[in-house]
Design a protein around this motif. Structure first.
Motif, mmCIF file in Angstrom:
data_model
loop_
_atom_site.group_PDB
_atom_site.id
_atom_site.type_symbol
_atom_site.label_atom_id
_atom_site.label_comp_id
_atom_site.label_asym_id
_atom_site.label_seq_id
_atom_site.Cartn_x
_atom_site.Cartn_y
_atom_site.Cartn_z
ATOM 1 N N GLY A 108 27.019 2.601 17.284
ATOM 2 C CA GLY A 108 26.020 3.942 17.618
ATOM 3 C C GLY A 108 24.414 3.993 17.229
ATOM 4 O O GLY A 108 23.584 4.496 18.118
ATOM 5 N N ASP A 109 24.158 2.894 16.369
ATOM 6 C CA ASP A 109 22.587 2.203 16.755
ATOM 7 C C ASP A 109 21.803 1.640 17.680
ATOM 8 O O ASP A 109 22.341 1.315 18.500
ATOM 9 N N ARG A 110 21.304 2.507 17.955
ATOM 10 C CA ARG A 110 20.061 2.175 19.361
ATOM 11 C C ARG A 110 19.110 0.933 19.417
ATOM 12 O O ARG A 110 18.534 0.825 18.098
ATOM 13 N N VAL A 111 19.108 0.464 20.503
ATOM 14 C CA VAL A 111 18.189 -0.727 20.422
ATOM 15 C C VAL A 111 17.609 -0.799 21.006
ATOM 16 O O VAL A 111 17.970 -0.718 22.886
ATOM 17 N N LEU A 112 16.050 -0.907 21.435
ATOM 18 C CA LEU A 112 15.337 -0.764 22.883
ATOM 19 C C LEU A 112 15.099 -2.003 23.132
ATOM 20 O O LEU A 112 14.073 -2.806 22.419
ATOM 21 N N LEU A 113 14.950 -2.438 24.341
ATOM 22 C CA LEU A 113 14.882 -3.705 25.054
ATOM 23 C C LEU A 113 13.892 -3.221 26.345
ATOM 24 O O LEU A 113 14.417 -2.523 26.742
ATOM 25 N N LEU A 114 13.577 -4.129 26.709
ATOM 26 C CA LEU A 114 12.997 -4.145 27.913
ATOM 27 C C LEU A 114 12.956 -4.696 28.841
ATOM 28 O O LEU A 114 13.862 -6.370 29.110
ATOM 29 N N LEU A 152 3.465 3.574 25.463
ATOM 30 C CA LEU A 152 3.633 3.609 24.222
ATOM 31 C C LEU A 152 3.426 5.218 23.807
ATOM 32 O O LEU A 152 4.182 5.103 22.844
ATOM 33 N N GLU A 153 3.712 5.581 24.524
ATOM 34 C CA GLU A 153 3.758 7.104 24.298
ATOM 35 C C GLU A 153 5.469 7.403 24.188
ATOM 36 O O GLU A 153 5.763 7.626 23.480
ATOM 37 N N ARG A 154 5.992 6.637 25.292
ATOM 38 C CA ARG A 154 7.588 6.949 25.750
ATOM 39 C C ARG A 154 8.223 6.141 24.362
ATOM 40 O O ARG A 154 9.372 6.687 24.354
ATOM 41 N N LEU A 155 7.777 4.397 24.559
ATOM 42 C CA LEU A 155 8.194 4.134 22.934
ATOM 43 C C LEU A 155 7.890 4.822 21.677
ATOM 44 O O LEU A 155 9.194 5.454 20.882
ATOM 45 N N GLU A 156 7.081 5.826 21.704
ATOM 46 C CA GLU A 156 7.402 6.680 20.161
ATOM 47 C C GLU A 156 8.042 7.918 20.495
ATOM 48 O O GLU A 156 8.782 8.256 19.220
ATOM 49 N N LEU A 161 13.297 9.088 18.091
ATOM 50 C CA LEU A 161 15.228 10.305 18.577
ATOM 51 C C LEU A 161 15.597 8.827 17.904
ATOM 52 O O LEU A 161 16.886 9.577 16.955
ATOM 53 N N GLY A 162 14.828 7.722 17.028
ATOM 54 C CA GLY A 162 16.211 7.050 15.781
ATOM 55 C C GLY A 162 16.215 5.594 16.648
ATOM 56 O O GLY A 162 17.043 5.595 17.837
ATOM 57 N N ILE A 163 15.754 4.863 16.579
ATOM 58 C CA ILE A 163 15.485 3.402 16.867
ATOM 59 C C ILE A 163 15.885 2.931 16.226
ATOM 60 O O ILE A 163 15.177 2.433 14.747
ATOM 61 N N ARG A 189 7.708 1.047 12.504
ATOM 62 C CA ARG A 189 7.197 0.744 10.644
ATOM 63 C C ARG A 189 7.576 1.989 10.265
ATOM 64 O O ARG A 189 8.017 3.149 9.512
ATOM 65 N N GLN A 190 6.626 2.848 11.450
ATOM 66 C CA GLN A 190 6.396 5.011 10.805
ATOM 67 C C GLN A 190 7.237 5.226 11.335
ATOM 68 O O GLN A 190 7.523 6.283 10.058
ATOM 69 N N HIS A 191 8.188 4.735 11.973
ATOM 70 C CA HIS A 191 9.205 5.940 11.833
ATOM 71 C C HIS A 191 10.623 5.100 11.955
ATOM 72 O O HIS A 191 11.413 5.245 12.526
ATOM 73 N N GLY A 192 10.414 3.887 10.965
ATOM 74 C CA GLY A 192 11.908 3.425 10.447
ATOM 75 C C GLY A 192 12.741 2.513 11.311
ATOM 76 O O GLY A 192 13.751 2.046 10.937
ATOM 77 N N ALA A 193 12.083 1.869 12.271
ATOM 78 C CA ALA A 193 12.770 0.581 13.002
ATOM 79 C C ALA A 193 12.652 -0.600 12.991
ATOM 80 O O ALA A 193 11.567 -0.922 12.544
#
Ligand SMILES: Cc1ncc(COP(=O)(O)O)c(C=O)c1O
Length: 405
Positions: A108-114, A152-156, A161-163, A189-193
């Motif tokens: 269930g870990d979430r990975v963000l790709l482009l 960048l807003e969407r990324l944040e 939500l946890g990435i 870094r700020q959000h622990g990803a």
């Protein structure tokens, strides 16, 4: 003068000069984002390594090891990393696979790709997702070019939500868009990803500072802007991240004192030696020595000039041609701000980009057409004097029609 010297010969790089590419048949070479031709320094270094083995066999291996150490140090300087955090690998893909296979994933870990990225930075994450039940989240690379703030807003929002990990290229291979690594790294870094960067389109042409950019992992290959041979690359792993990696890709050279059983006599053949710490764990087996010697020579030239000066030189080249092409009906993908620009100038031409690339090739101009963009990627050997040559070819193509020879 800071020269690169090999076996008595010395090579001096000069911005805008092809003197070190005497056999390059292409009239204007604008394809460093695909693959660079080797300079005389690279050719000489590869031949010297081959000759070293031809004359001395195993006895030359020591010199090969020394070249490898110098190469690691050069690559570390190019990305402002401590040399111990860097490993030599076979290509960009290998570095991404090494990390994707070695992270202790949780289901269930979430990975963000482009979407829009070169597939190198997608396929290994898809495989990890299949194997470990990860969730892949997608954003559009183009959104970072067309409306960076909103992207960048969407990324944040997603990070909140946890990435687990964000993976992106430092420079997009299609448009040349330089990604806002520092901002993305800080958000991660700020959000622990964790933050993974594919830097093959950046290293050697745009400044990279892994610490300042908050990068945990960086993988890159040799044959584009570093102008080395194929089949070689490097992986950076931040020491904090190295603590997390499991030795899933370890091989015999991953162990400490891996050579002891070959050189120290009987009693050293053991299979329980600890693994080398950090990135070096992925250096698992016998290595592309010839490539490493060639890459060392090439980076020697890049260090003579300095990445900042090379980028400035290439920007002047882009500055000279971009308005002329726009006037002729081309649509430029170039970012408005200097820190969004790279070595690549991409444009949508009037008509299909592959036809344009073919027509330009017929006139001795080498460029590429990835995913419908016409991609011009000059580097330090390109001269501003080439710009009128390219424009004359463009005018001729427009006058004759794209479909005609
Ligand atoms: C952004 C990007 N990543 C990776 C690669 C290549 O990956 P590899 O070195 O694994 O062949 C390319 C181009 O070939 C690229 O443009």
């Amino acid at each position: 003068m800071n020269e690169t010297a090999f076996s008595g010969q010395s090579f001096q790089a000069e911005l805008g000069s092809r003197a070190l590419f005497p056999d390059l048949e292409t009239r204007v070479y604008l394809n460093h984002a695909s693959l660079s031709p080797p300079s005389s320094a690279v050719r000489e270094a590869v031949l010297r390594a081959m000759d070293g083995y031809a004359h001395k066999g195993m006895a030359w291996y020591v010199e090969a090891m020394e070249s490898r150490d110098r190469l690691r140090a050069q690559l570390a300087r190019l990305m402002s990393a401590p040399v111990e955090d860097l490993a030599l690998i076979a290509n960009t893909t290998a570095g991404i696979l090494d990390v994707a296979l070695s992270l202790p994933w949780r289901r269930g870990d979430r990975v963000l790709l482009l979407e829009g990225e070169f597939p190198t930075n997608i396929t290994p994450w898809q495989q990890a997702a299949r194997r470990h039940g990860l969730e892949l989240l997608w954003m559009q690379a183009e959104d970072f070019r067309l409306d960076r703030e909103r992207a960048l807003e969407r990324l944040e929002t997603e990070l909140r939500l946890g990435i687990r990990l964000v993976a992106m290229s430092a420079v997009q291979f299609t448009t040349g868009q330089r990604m806002p690594l520092e901002t993305v790294g800080a958000l991660c870094r700020q959000h622990g990803a964790e933050f993974f960067v594919d830097a093959i389109q950046a290293l050697g042409i745009v400044p990279i500072d892994v610490e300042a950019m908050g990068i945990h992992y960086l993988s890159a290959g040799s044959h584009k802007w570093l102008m080395g041979p194929e089949g070689l690359g490097c992986l950076y792993v931040h020491p904090d991240a190295a603590e997390r990696l499991e030795p899933n890709v370890a091989g015999w050279l991953s162990h400490t004192d891996a050579f002891a059983f070959l050189t120290e006599g009987a009693g050293h053949l053991r299979y329980d030696r600890p693994f080398q710490h950090g990135a070096r764990m992925v250096e698992s087996g016998t290595f592309n020595t010839l490539g490493a010697c060639g890459l060392e020579a090439s980076i020697g030239l890049i260090e003579q000039l300095g990445v900042a000066r090379i980028l400035e030189h290439v920007q002047a080249w882009h500055d000279a041609i971009e308005p002329e092409l726009i006037q002729r009906g081309f649509e430029s993908a170039r970012m408005p701000d200097a820190d969004g620009r790279s070595g690549t100038l991409s444009l949508h031409p009037p008509g299909p980009a592959p036809d344009w690339a073919r027509q330009l090739a017929r006139r001795g101009i080498s460029c590429a057409s990835p995913d419908g963009w016409l991609r011009l990627s000059p580097s330090w050997p390109n001269s501003i004097e080439e710009v009128p040559i390219v424009l004359a070819a463009v005018d001729e193509i427009m006058a004759k029609g794209l479909g005609n020879p």
